[in-house]
Structure formats: structure tokens, C-alpha cells
Design an enzyme around this catalytic site. Structure first.
Site, PDB file in Angstrom:
ATOM      1  N   HIS A   1      89.277  50.961  32.824  1.00  0.00           N
ATOM      2  CA  HIS A   1      88.421  50.106  33.669  1.00  0.00           C
ATOM      3  C   HIS A   1      88.162  50.771  34.999  1.00  0.00           C
ATOM      4  CE1 HIS A   1      88.892  46.698  30.944  1.00  0.00           C
ATOM      5  NE2 HIS A   1      90.122  47.151  30.783  1.00  0.00           N
TER       6      HIS A   1
ATOM      7  N   ASP B   1      81.654  55.543  43.899  1.00  0.00           N
ATOM      8  CA  ASP B   1      81.107  55.988  42.608  1.00  0.00           C
ATOM      9  C   ASP B   1      82.215  56.424  41.655  1.00  0.00           C
ATOM     10  OD1 ASP B   1      78.481  55.522  43.200  1.00  0.00           O
ATOM     11  OD2 ASP B   1      77.872  57.623  43.337  1.00  0.00           O
TER      12      ASP B   1
ATOM     13  N   HIS C   1      77.984  65.079  35.477  1.00  0.00           N
ATOM     14  CA  HIS C   1      77.931  65.327  36.930  1.00  0.00           C
ATOM     15  C   HIS C   1      79.185  66.012  37.480  1.00  0.00           C
ATOM     16  CE1 HIS C   1      74.289  62.993  37.218  1.00  0.00           C
ATOM     17  NE2 HIS C   1      74.876  61.876  36.824  1.00  0.00           N
TER      18      HIS C   1
ATOM     19  N   GLY D   1      79.268  61.010  40.473  1.00  0.00           N
ATOM     20  CA  GLY D   1      78.502  60.115  39.602  1.00  0.00           C
ATOM     21  C   GLY D   1      79.264  59.587  38.401  1.00  0.00           C
TER      22      GLY D   1
ATOM     23  N   ASP E   1      69.699  61.745  29.638  1.00  0.00           N
ATOM     24  CA  ASP E   1      70.165  60.735  30.598  1.00  0.00           C
ATOM     25  C   ASP E   1      69.095  60.637  31.699  1.00  0.00           C
ATOM     26  OD1 ASP E   1      73.346  59.876  31.568  1.00  0.00           O
ATOM     27  OD2 ASP E   1      71.814  59.958  33.142  1.00  0.00           O
TER      28      ASP E   1
ATOM     29  N   HIS F   1      69.521  60.503  34.744  1.00  0.00           N
ATOM     30  CA  HIS F   1      69.949  61.303  35.898  1.00  0.00           C
ATOM     31  C   HIS F   1      69.932  62.795  35.562  1.00  0.00           C
ATOM     32  CE1 HIS F   1      71.785  57.264  36.470  1.00  0.00           C
ATOM     33  NE2 HIS F   1      71.383  57.464  37.726  1.00  0.00           N
TER      34      HIS F   1
ATOM     35  N   ASP G   1      70.944  55.417  29.812  1.00  0.00           N
ATOM     36  CA  ASP G   1      70.366  54.764  30.994  1.00  0.00           C
ATOM     37  C   ASP G   1      68.884  55.089  31.128  1.00  0.00           C
ATOM     38  OD1 ASP G   1      70.893  57.398  31.572  1.00  0.00           O
ATOM     39  OD2 ASP G   1      72.171  57.006  33.305  1.00  0.00           O
TER      40      ASP G   1
ATOM     41  N   ARG H   1      70.671  48.711  33.574  1.00  0.00           N
ATOM     42  CA  ARG H   1      71.077  48.135  34.866  1.00  0.00           C
ATOM     43  C   ARG H   1      70.827  49.102  36.026  1.00  0.00           C
ATOM     44  NH1 ARG H   1      77.310  46.239  35.981  1.00  0.00           N
ATOM     45  NH2 ARG H   1      77.112  46.177  38.256  1.00  0.00           N
TER      46      ARG H   1
HETATM   47  F1  V1D Z   1      75.852  50.254  41.717  1.00  0.00           F
HETATM   48  C1  V1D Z   1      77.077  50.705  41.895  1.00  0.00           C
HETATM   49  C2  V1D Z   1      78.108  49.791  42.017  1.00  0.00           C
HETATM   50  C3  V1D Z   1      79.386  50.241  42.219  1.00  0.00           C
HETATM   51  C4  V1D Z   1      79.617  51.598  42.301  1.00  0.00           C
HETATM   52  C5  V1D Z   1      78.572  52.502  42.166  1.00  0.00           C
HETATM   53  C6  V1D Z   1      77.296  52.058  41.963  1.00  0.00           C
HETATM   54  C7  V1D Z   1      76.195  53.015  41.802  1.00  0.00           C
HETATM   55  C8  V1D Z   1      74.941  52.834  41.316  1.00  0.00           C
HETATM   56  N1  V1D Z   1      74.289  54.017  41.379  1.00  0.00           N
HETATM   57  N2  V1D Z   1      76.297  54.303  42.121  1.00  0.00           N
HETATM   58  C9  V1D Z   1      75.149  54.888  41.840  1.00  0.00           C
HETATM   59  C10 V1D Z   1      74.885  56.331  42.031  1.00  0.00           C
HETATM   60  N3  V1D Z   1      75.386  56.741  43.300  1.00  0.00           N
HETATM   61  C11 V1D Z   1      74.633  56.802  44.404  1.00  0.00           C
HETATM   62  C12 V1D Z   1      75.411  57.139  45.617  1.00  0.00           C
HETATM   63  C13 V1D Z   1      75.057  56.452  46.856  1.00  0.00           C
HETATM   64  N4  V1D Z   1      75.409  57.657  47.526  1.00  0.00           N
HETATM   65  C14 V1D Z   1      75.008  58.073  48.744  1.00  0.00           C
HETATM   66  C15 V1D Z   1      75.221  58.400  46.288  1.00  0.00           C
HETATM   67  O1  V1D Z   1      73.443  56.582  44.381  1.00  0.00           O
HETATM   68  C16 V1D Z   1      75.555  57.178  40.963  1.00  0.00           C
HETATM   69  C17 V1D Z   1      74.885  57.115  39.636  1.00  0.00           C
HETATM   70  C18 V1D Z   1      75.689  57.877  38.614  1.00  0.00           C
HETATM   71  C19 V1D Z   1      74.980  58.000  37.283  1.00  0.00           C
HETATM   72  C20 V1D Z   1      75.894  58.595  36.258  1.00  0.00           C
HETATM   73  C21 V1D Z   1      75.248  58.954  34.927  1.00  0.00           C
HETATM   74  O2  V1D Z   1      74.531  57.855  34.412  1.00  0.00           O
HETATM   75  O3  V1D Z   1      74.322  59.996  35.082  1.00  0.00           O
HETATM   76  C22 V1D Z   1      76.324  59.357  33.950  1.00  0.00           C
HETATM   77  N5  V1D Z   1      76.153  60.231  33.033  1.00  0.00           N
HETATM   78  O4  V1D Z   1      77.295  60.383  32.339  1.00  0.00           O
HETATM   79  C23 V1D Z   1      78.190  59.581  32.816  1.00  0.00           C
HETATM   80  C24 V1D Z   1      77.612  58.910  33.838  1.00  0.00           C
HETATM   81 CA    CA Z   2      68.828  63.979  32.345  1.00  0.00          CA
END
Ligand code: V1D
Ligand code: CA
Length: 475
Positions: free
Chosen positions: A53, A129, A171, A179, A206, A208, A295, A301
Site C-alpha cells: 500500500h 510521489d 521512471h 513517479g 504509458d 507518461h 493510464d 484518474r
Molecule cells: F495525485 C497524487 C496524489 C498523491 C501523490 C501523488 C500524486 C500525483 C499525481 N501525479 N503525482 C503525480 C505526478 N507527480 C507530479 C509531481 C508534482 N511535482 C512537482 C512533480 O506531478 C507523478 C506521476 C507519476 C506517473 C507514474 C507512471 O504512471 O508513469 C508510472 N508508470 O509506471 C509506474 C508508474
Molecule cells: Ca510513454
């Protein structure tokens, strides 16, 4: 008016000025008739991997893996493939890519002792993250172990396709988490594949950018990375501009396909096919790793594309049809029920089995309310900001980049050099011990190619014969 489909030639024609762009590329050496009738699929699932989790409010839910596995089993897909409970990756396997101090940190840190490590949180990029949760290192060992085992299965020619839906954490960097990813199982899997396969193609759907994998192989010509992603300079992780093309020996071997919000099925599948046909024709990979982050589906989401499960799966099918040894991994995906549907459907594509749109009864059926269907309606909720002109421009830029590789000496193969041949000839004891069975022949052939691949490792000047795919025979 009939609905347009991404299989419809007239739709493709709407995006192509002339429909003969593929003719410029050699057909890949490895596209051959399969040497056996049935595609052999190996499925790696760790029973415990869905029980971790990240935290109540965190969008990453490993439980989606349990849900996926339930659908796969309840549809009876386990009868169509070999199922493996993978072992966990060892420290030394993880250290093949990651730094000592970072791995040491992941091994020691827990939510209870986290305050002792606060001074290195920013160095290792843990926080919102990438939170510290109970069993964090074991979780990494489980998903990375499955990818490593899957890569070894391909090397041993024990399967044509290997699946690990828990992997795909694209990532993670050598010295830091990013990420939602801590250990980069894809890099570890590709490093494993490179022990045997001369050239590995990495494809990432993906939403991203696959920055961790791109960065790890940015200066080598033995791995080509191709990522399709949303890009506006701001969307996480902020990289993946079309001008990121690789450096040094790896110049032109990183391909980026930046997309705008709301891309629909027809546009995405068209562009995917155009790019992948050209990439495979040019690079002629001996193995492929496909990251299937879910995603990029509509209604995700965190995502903002408009893809249906059918179109996402079509990309998997396009890759599969090249009949090149294939490692399929998961990735992102935050509307849990759709992730499970998508990866179940993609498993069915990989094992060539049609599934009923009515989900089978299973203990998690309530997740799939109200429709209980495999293919819910996900598309059409966002405007497609990728117009025809934009898509043609992106395609043209990628083709332009690939033209620099056409006929480049470094991606061609050479005869086994005389010194290696001498070594193999002298390896009489081993060879005598082998019989004339197909397995014996396969072992000999693999040893030869292995020696050849090692020779390429330290050589910039390899121009000669390509190695045949192990999946296929000469046509
Ligand atoms: F919405 C959230 C709630 C709690 C914790 C994190 C998030 C969240 C949403 N989107 N975090 C993000 C992205 N982080 C940012 C950060 C803000 N900072 C300045 C940077 O925008 C991270 C998204 C990660 C995506 C991961 C993936 O989908 O690509 C993945 N691929 O394989 C595994 C995961
Ligand atoms: Ca991609």
C-alpha cells in the site's frame, strides 16, 4: 454514418500523403514464419505483489495486480500459458543498475524509522510521489524479480512472449526514486536481455514519458527507446521532447512521440503503427520490451487521453505480430477497474484467445459495476487536441530521425570473428556432451550468438550479418 475503425485503410489514408512510406525501410530480419504453430506465452505473477500500500490518498494501487490476475484466471487464460511464481530479485541483481547507497537506503528505511533518514529523502527523491511504505524493498524485489525471470525465460528460448503486469516502473533512476517507481525493473530486464540479444527495442505506451529507461540507454546503439506520451513541458516528468534523440553512440536511438490531450483511438493507433513499422524496419531488434501503462486509457484518474481498451490492445497486437521475442510489462494506470480490464484483454491478445465482453463471475465482480463488461465506453470525453497536421508533423520528424539510421554500420551484424570462432571450435568438451536433439542444436546456436553479442559489446565497428530471431525460422 458507420463508425471509423483504426483498421480501416481509408482512415489511415486520411493521415498519409502517400501510403508507401514503409517501402523506404528494409523488412526486419526477424520477421519470419514461426518455427512452431503456437506462440508460447509465459506469465509471471507474484501472489504477494498486490498486497502493498502506497497510502490511502496515493493513486498507485498495487491491488490492481490482484484484480488483473483474478480476471485472467476467471477467464481461463491460465490454460493458454505457462504460469510462474517468480522469485524475488536479489540485492546483487538490483545493483546491476542501481547505486549501492540508494539500494542500502531502500533496504533499511521503514515508516517507523523514517525520521532517521530524513536528511537523505530529497537526495533519493522520496516524499509525496514516492512514499515510504511497509515492505517497500520487498515490493521492489517482487516486481523486479518477475521482470528479470521473464527476460531469462526469453533468453533460454523457454517462451516467445513473457508477461509481468507488476513490472514497467519506468521512471526509477540509478540513484533515486521517481513517479511512484523505486527500482527500474525495465532497465534490469533490458540489461539481462543484452547479455544475449544484440539489439533490444523498448516501446512505452504509458501516458507518461519513459524517462528512466531512456536515460539509462541514452548513449548506446544497442537499445532503441520509443515513448508515446503526453508532452507540454509541464506534464510529469517534463521530459520527452521530440528533440531528445540520444547522444554519442546512441544518437538517434531515442525516439519521442509527444502528444496533446484527448488523443483518440484512430489517431493513436495510426501513429503507433507508422512509427513502430519504421522503427522495427530500421533497427531490426532481436528482442522487444513493451511497457503497457494503462493510464493512457480514457477516464484514467491521472491521464488525459481518450483511448479505449480495444485501441490500447491493438498496439500490443501490432507489436506481437512482428514475432520477435517479447517481454510485456505493466506500468501506470489509476482507474483500477480499467487497468484490470485492459491487462486482461491484452493477455488474451497475447495468447490468441477471444474473450466474452461479459466479465466472468469472480470475487471482485463489484469493482466492475454497473456494466460488468470487459470493454466499457471510455472514449469521447475529451476533445482531441492532436489535429491531422500535428500528427503528420510528428510522424515526419520521427521518419527524418530514422533516416539517419538507415544503413548505419553500427546496427548491422558481422560474421562471428575468427578469434571467437576459434574459441568456439576449441570448446570441444561442451559440444561433445551435447546430443543432436533440437535442444542440443539450440544450445549450440545460442552459445555462438552469445559469444557474438559479447564481441559487439566492446566494438564500435560491427558491420555484417544480422543474427536470426530465435523465435522464428528462415522463411
Ligand atoms: F495525485 C497524487 C496524489 C498523491 C501523490 C501523488 C500524486 C500525483 C499525481 N501525479 N503525482 C503525480 C505526478 N507527480 C507530479 C509531481 C508534482 N511535482 C512537482 C512533480 O506531478 C507523478 C506521476 C507519476 C506517473 C507514474 C507512471 O504512471 O508513469 C508510472 N508508470 O509506471 C509506474 C508508474
Ligand atoms: Ca510513454
Amino acid at each position: 454514418m458507420p463508425r471509423r475503425s483504426y483498421n480501416d485503410e481509408s482512415v489511415v489514408a486520411t493521415f498519409t500523403e502517400e501510403n508507401n512510406s514503409k517501402k523506404k525501410y528494409m523488412s526486419p530480419r526477424s520477421v519470419r514464419l514461426a518455427s512452431h504453430d503456437k506462440t508460447r506465452v509465459a506469465y509471471f505473477h507474484d501472489e504477494g505483489v498486490g498486497n502493498y500500500h502506497y497510502g490511502e490518498r496515493h493513486p498507485m494501487k498495487p491491488h490492481r495486480l490482484t484484480l488483473t490476475n483474478h480476471l485472467v484466471l476467471n477467464y481461463g487464460l491460465h490454460d493458454k500459458m505457462e504460469i510462474f511464481q517468480p522469485r524475488r530479485a536479489t540485492d546483487s541483481e538490483i545493483l546491476e543498475f542501481h547505486a549501492d547507497d540508494y539500494v542500502d537506503f531502500l533496504k533499511r528505511v521503514t515508516p517507523d524509522n523514517a525520521e532517521q533518514f530524513e536528511q537523505v529523502f530529497s537526495k533519493f527523491n522520496v516524499g509525496d510521489d514516492c512514499p515510504i511504505f511497509p515492505g517497500i524493498y520487498e515490493f521492489c524485489q517482487r516486481y523486479a524479480g518477475a521482470t528479470i525471470e521473464a527476460a531469462r525465460k526469453l533468453i533460454a528460448n523457454g517462451a516467445d512472449i513473457c508477461i509481468n503486469w507488476s513490472g514497467g516502473l519506468h521512471h526509477a533512476k540509478k540513484c533515486e526514486a521517481s513517479g511512484f517507481c523505486y527500482v527500474n525493473d525495465i532497465v534490469l530486464g533490458v540489461l539481462e536481455l543484452l547479455r544475449y540479444f544484440p539489439r533490444v527495442l523498448y516501446v512505452d505506451i504509458d501516458i507518461h514519458h519513459g524517462d528512466g529507461v531512456q536515460e539509462a540507454f541514452y548513449s548506446t546503439d544497442r537499445v532503441m527507446t520509443v515513448s508515446f506520451h503526453k508532452y507540454n513541458g509541464d506534464f510529469f516528468p517534463g521530459t520527452g521532447h521530440i528533440d531528445e534523440i540520444g547522444s554519442s553512440l546512441g544518437k538517434y536511438y531515442s525516439v519521442n512521440v509527444p502528444l496533446r490531450d484527448g488523443i483518440d483511438d484512430v489517431s493513436y493507433v495510426w501513429l503507433f503503427k507508422e512509427v513502430i513499422d519504421a522503427v522495427i524496419g530500421t533497427f531490426q531488434p532481436s528482442a522487444i520490451v513493451l511497457q503497457c501503462g494503462a493510464d493512457s486509457l480514457g477516464c484514467d484518474r491521472l491521464g488525459c487521453f481518450n483511448l479505449s481498451i480495444g485501441a490500447h490492445g491493438k498496439c500490443v497486437q501490432i507489436i506481437k505480430e512482428f514475432k520477435i521475442p517479447l517481454l510485456v510489462v505493466g506500468g501506470g494506470g489509476y482507474t483500477v477497474r480499467n487497468v484490470a480490464r485492459c491487462w486482461t484483454y491484452e493477455t488474451s491478445i497475447l495468447v490468441d484467445t477471444e474473450l466474452s465482453n461479459d466479465l466472468p463471475p469472480n470475487e471482485y465482480i463489484d469493482f466492475f459495476r454497473p456494466d460488468y463488461q470487459l470493454h466499457p465506453h471510455l472514449s469521447g470525453r475529451l476533445n482531441n487536441m492532436n489535429d491531422r497536421q500535428y500528427l503528420l508533423k510528428v510522424r515526419e520528424r520521427v521518419m527524418e530521425q530514422l533516416r539517419y539510421l538507415d544503413g548505419a554500420p553500427s546496427i548491422q551484424m558481422q560474421e562471428i570473428p575468427p578469434d571467437i570462432q576459434g574459441f568456439l571450435d576449441g570448446d570441444a568438451e561442451l559440444r561433445d556432451a551435447e546430443d543432436d536433439s533440437e535442444i542440443g542444436k539450440e544450445h549450440r546456436r545460442r552459445r555462438e550468438v552469445m559469444a557474438e553479442a559479447e564481441w559487439y559489446e566492446g566494438d564500435d565497428d560491427n558491420d555484417g550479418e544480422a543474427v536470426d530471431s530465435v523465435w522464428a525460422e528462415d522463411s
